[in-house]
Design an enzyme around this catalytic site. Structure first.
Site, mmCIF file in Angstrom:
data_model
loop_
_atom_site.group_PDB
_atom_site.id
_atom_site.type_symbol
_atom_site.label_atom_id
_atom_site.label_comp_id
_atom_site.label_asym_id
_atom_site.label_seq_id
_atom_site.Cartn_x
_atom_site.Cartn_y
_atom_site.Cartn_z
ATOM 1 N N ASP A 287 5.914 -2.052 2.715
ATOM 2 C CA ASP A 287 5.444 -2.536 1.427
ATOM 3 C C ASP A 287 6.648 -3.164 0.705
ATOM 4 O OD1 ASP A 287 3.806 -2.813 -0.895
ATOM 5 O OD2 ASP A 287 4.642 -0.950 -1.681
ATOM 6 N N ASP B 91 6.957 -3.754 -3.458
ATOM 7 C CA ASP B 91 7.300 -3.270 -4.795
ATOM 8 C C ASP B 91 7.745 -1.818 -4.771
ATOM 9 O OD1 ASP B 91 6.477 -5.724 -5.628
ATOM 10 O OD2 ASP B 91 4.816 -5.012 -6.873
#
Length: 273
Positions: A20, A22
């Site tokens: 991922d 963020d």
């Protein structure tokens, strides 16, 4: 008969590491990081930029649970329908290094380099738009990326989403890649900070929670998943001198930064219609 060279059957136990973005690779919300250049180029107002700055502070202090993340991105998305795609790309290309380089977690860059050194494919799964994620992944030397696909009409974002790479869809993408590329998911890795990515984490044999939100931390403790704490966003241009490592450091956190302003909330709007 021998299998054709390069087919999945001839490459057993291939391993991928899914990341991922963020608060996993970058110490920021990718949906908000580009508010200043967007303001400078006239895509958003000063009031909207200030609101984005406040939302960024809340995000940084409070974490990225699903409701908070969706609310922030829904606010930003109202600004983006009708934006010229080429203008957005130009803004990203002009400013991405200066904006993102200080936000990349040194720990994340080192972890990605470690996976690559072990022969693992590194794959970014991002809810950001593919116009940004794919070129950045190519710059990184990252094996592959999967991102949100937005509909473009006459060169502008229509507000419709063809594929939203978010939540359970990341797990679907990982399974499709495993089928196409011969990955052994039981040997694969995944890294995320958010409980929205639990379906992805449960898909692989080696899930890791990175700076996890409350829900993900609780599940990680229950399941015995490793919990990683990344705390060192630094300017990797000055920290890493080897050319290949520098390329890794510059790009790895960039994948979702600008496009998040367009993609996340628009998809929310579409779902709510």
């Amino acid at each position: 008969m021998a299998e054709p060279s390069g087919s999945p059957a001839t490459l057993p136990n291939r391993v991928a590491a899914f990341f991922d973005l963020d608060k996993t690779i970058i110490a920021s919300s990718s949906a908000l990081a580009f508010s200043k250049p967007m303001l400078r180029h006239g895509l958003i107002s000063r009031r909207a930029a200030l609101k984005s700055a406040y939302a960024q502070l809340v995000f940084s202090l409070s974490g990225a649970d699903e409701d908070r993340t969706e609310r922030m991105r829904a606010e930003i998305s109202a600004l983006c329908a009708g934006w010229d795609v080429e203008q957005v790309r130009a803004i990203v290309n002009e400013t991405l290094h200066d904006i993102v380089d200080p936000l990349v977690y040194a720990e994340a860059a080192e972890l990605i380099a470690s996976h690559q050194a072990r022969g693992h494919d590194v794959i970014v799964l991002s809810a950001a738009g593919e116009e940004v994620v794919h070129p950045i992944a190519g710059m990184l030397g990252v094996t592959h990326s999967v991102a949100t696909r937005m509909e473009v009409v006459d060169g502008r974002y229509s507000g419709e989403v063809d594929f939203y790479c978010y939540g359970a869809e990341k797990a679907v993408a990982a399974k499709e890649l495993a089928s196409d590329r011969g990955y052994d998911l039981s040997a694969c890795y995944a890294y995320s900070d958010s409980s929205t990515d639990i379906p992805l984490l449960e898909t692989v044999g080696n899930p890791h929670a990175v700076n996890p939100d409350r829900t993900l931390r609780r599940l990680a403790v229950e399941q015995g998943w490793p919990i990683l704490t990344f705390t060192n966003p630094v300017s990797l241009r000055s920290r890493i001198t080897a050319p290949s490592a520098a390329v890794l450091a510059f790009g790895v956190g960039i994948g979702a930064v600008a496009a998040g302003m367009t993609w996340y909330g628009l998809a929310r709007r579409r779902r709510d219609k």
